[in-house]
Enzyme design. Structure first.
Site, PDB file in Angstrom:
ATOM      1  N   GLY A  48       0.825  -1.163   0.104  1.00 29.94           N
ATOM      2  CA  GLY A  48       0.022  -0.042   0.014  1.00 29.94           C
ATOM      3  C   GLY A  48       0.889   1.205   0.129  1.00 29.94           C
ATOM      4  N   GLU A 103       3.854   4.300   5.857  1.00 34.25           N
ATOM      5  CA  GLU A 103       2.388   3.526   5.712  1.00 34.25           C
ATOM      6  C   GLU A 103       1.500   4.131   5.030  1.00 34.25           C
ATOM      7  OE1 GLU A 103       1.277   0.854   5.655  1.00 34.25           O
ATOM      8  OE2 GLU A 103       0.866   0.033   7.484  1.00 34.25           O
ATOM      9  N   ASP A 104       0.603   3.330   4.252  1.00 31.61           N
ATOM     10  CA  ASP A 104      -0.587   4.052   3.505  1.00 31.61           C
ATOM     11  C   ASP A 104      -1.417   4.609   4.454  1.00 31.61           C
ATOM     12  OD1 ASP A 104      -1.204   1.558   4.371  1.00 31.61           O
ATOM     13  OD2 ASP A 104      -1.994   0.559   2.523  1.00 31.61           O
ATOM     14  N   ASP A 107      -5.308   2.120  10.309  1.00 29.95           N
ATOM     15  CA  ASP A 107      -6.914   1.821  10.313  1.00 29.95           C
ATOM     16  C   ASP A 107      -7.066   1.325  11.981  1.00 29.95           C
ATOM     17  OD1 ASP A 107      -9.673   1.275   9.962  1.00 29.95           O
ATOM     18  OD2 ASP A 107      -9.288  -0.765   8.876  1.00 29.95           O
ATOM     19  N   LYS A 135      -7.889   6.517  10.160  1.00 34.92           N
ATOM     20  CA  LYS A 135      -8.992   6.708  10.428  1.00 34.92           C
ATOM     21  C   LYS A 135      -9.506   6.638  11.905  1.00 34.92           C
ATOM     22  CE  LYS A 135     -10.240   3.397   6.622  1.00 34.92           C
ATOM     23  NZ  LYS A 135     -10.640   2.084   6.381  1.00 34.92           N
ATOM     24  N   PHE A 156     -14.371   1.994   4.141  1.00 31.63           N
ATOM     25  CA  PHE A 156     -13.534   1.638   3.308  1.00 31.63           C
ATOM     26  C   PHE A 156     -12.935   2.062   2.140  1.00 31.63           C
ATOM     27  CE2 PHE A 156     -11.249  -1.643   0.674  1.00 31.63           C
ATOM     28  CZ  PHE A 156     -10.358  -2.166   1.499  1.00 31.63           C
ATOM     29  N   VAL A 157     -11.824   2.582   2.068  1.00 32.24           N
ATOM     30  CA  VAL A 157     -11.251   3.580   0.786  1.00 32.24           C
ATOM     31  C   VAL A 157     -10.295   2.874  -0.077  1.00 32.24           C
ATOM     32  CG1 VAL A 157     -11.740   5.502   2.102  1.00 32.24           C
ATOM     33  CG2 VAL A 157      -9.559   4.470   2.298  1.00 32.24           C
ATOM     34  N   ARG A 169      -5.399  -0.021  -6.764  1.00 33.18           N
ATOM     35  CA  ARG A 169      -4.001   0.746  -6.132  1.00 33.18           C
ATOM     36  C   ARG A 169      -3.649   1.988  -7.124  1.00 33.18           C
ATOM     37  NH1 ARG A 169      -2.259  -2.159  -2.087  1.00 33.18           N
ATOM     38  NH2 ARG A 169      -2.235  -4.598  -2.167  1.00 33.18           N
TER      39      ARG A 169
HETATM   40  P1  IMP Z   1      -4.560  -1.686  10.397  1.00 32.27           P
HETATM   41  O1  IMP Z   1      -3.719  -2.913  11.218  1.00 32.27           O
HETATM   42  O2  IMP Z   1      -6.100  -2.030  10.972  1.00 32.27           O
HETATM   43  O3  IMP Z   1      -4.216  -0.218  10.951  1.00 32.27           O
HETATM   44  O4  IMP Z   1      -4.596  -1.678   8.976  1.00 32.27           O
HETATM   45  C1  IMP Z   1      -3.371  -1.670   8.142  1.00 32.27           C
HETATM   46  C2  IMP Z   1      -3.446  -2.001   6.946  1.00 32.27           C
HETATM   47  O5  IMP Z   1      -4.868  -2.345   6.318  1.00 32.27           O
HETATM   48  C3  IMP Z   1      -3.155  -0.933   6.020  1.00 32.27           C
HETATM   49  O6  IMP Z   1      -1.567  -0.686   5.865  1.00 32.27           O
HETATM   50  C4  IMP Z   1      -3.881  -1.141   4.780  1.00 32.27           C
HETATM   51  O7  IMP Z   1      -3.022  -2.023   3.751  1.00 32.27           O
HETATM   52  C5  IMP Z   1      -5.097  -2.083   5.061  1.00 32.27           C
HETATM   53  N1  IMP Z   1      -6.586  -1.235   5.133  1.00 32.27           N
HETATM   54  C6  IMP Z   1      -6.920  -0.530   6.312  1.00 32.27           C
HETATM   55  N2  IMP Z   1      -8.065   0.391   5.969  1.00 32.27           N
HETATM   56  C7  IMP Z   1      -8.068   0.052   4.678  1.00 32.27           C
HETATM   57  C8  IMP Z   1      -8.887   0.623   3.445  1.00 32.27           C
HETATM   58  O8  IMP Z   1     -10.047   1.577   3.864  1.00 32.27           O
HETATM   59  N3  IMP Z   1      -8.677   0.301   2.260  1.00 32.27           N
HETATM   60  C9  IMP Z   1      -7.779  -0.547   1.887  1.00 32.27           C
HETATM   61  N4  IMP Z   1      -7.077  -1.057   2.793  1.00 32.27           N
HETATM   62  C10 IMP Z   1      -7.205  -0.585   4.054  1.00 32.27           C
END
Ligand code: IMP
Length: 183
Positions: A48, A103-104, A107, A135, A156-157, A169
């Site tokens: 990402g 990081e992208d 979440d 988020k 979800f984006v 992507r």
């Molecule tokens: P986390 O561990 O929940 O913070 O999520 C980490 C990873 O989940 C990010 O680096 C993304 O690759 C993926 N992710 C989280 N939210 C989204 C979204 O809205 N769209 C696409 N990928 C997401």
């Protein structure tokens, strides 16, 4: 790919390419100022973060190095599994280095908090985080993001590196994926 090419799949456009680029340019200047003379190691999280990394690193005016990690996250779904596993580790030693994780999106924060702890145990000089998006309402672990592009809603984006089932992507902006696409 432009917003127009997939507008039927999006319920809203959150950010245009221009808005994202302008913000990343500001972050690049902050990083230039904070890391002057330190040659940070930018650690990008595959896949990402490729867009943030490509734009951020080219807008920076100081020397840096880049390395990449791959971490398991959502697979092809849209809900966090909470399971974190390193699929590809760094090629570089981080001992004594100034690490900037790129990081992208943050979440739940589960992936990043795991990663920060993991990298801390390798004795770097410092660790900070740069993320394109966050988020805030979904946070399950507190993670300090020193360089943040945008806080966004919990939907979800897709776009700017973020995928759904491997697609979108290469979308230039950031949009909310229409739930009809994944339900
Ligand atoms: P986390 O561990 O929940 O913070 O999520 C980490 C990873 O989940 C990010 O680096 C993304 O690759 C993926 N992710 C989280 N939210 C989204 C979204 O809205 N769209 C696409 N990928 C997401």
């Amino acid at each position: 790919m432009n917003i127009d090419d997939v507008s039927g799949d999006l319920s809203a456009v959150l950010l245009t390419e221009e808005q994202i680029t302008a913000r990343i340019a500001q972050l690049a200047s902050e990083i230039d100022r904070d890391y002057n003379g330190l040659q940070p190691l930018l650690v990008g999280i595959l896949s990402g973060a490729v867009m943030v990394m490509a734009d951020l690193s080219r807008m920076m005016r100081i020397h840096c190095e880049m390395d990449w990690m791959a971490i398991s996250s959502y697979g092809s779904g849209v809900a966090s599994s909470g399971v974190v596993r390193i699929l590809k580790d760094l090629n570089t030693s981080v001992v004594g280095r100034h690490i900037l994780i790129v990081e992208d999106i943050v979440d739940t924060g589960l992936t990043l908090s795991y990663l920060i702890e993991n990298l801390k145990s390798r004795n770097p000089a410092s660790i900070e985080v740069c993320a394109g998006f966050r988020k805030p309402d979904r946070a399950r672990k507190e993670v300090k993001v020193k360089y943040l592009g945008f806080d966004i809603p919990s939907d979800f984006v897709v776009g700017y590196g973020l995928d759904y089932a491997g697609r979108y992507r290469n979308l230039r902006g950031l949009g909310i994926l229409n739930p009809a696409v994944y339900s």
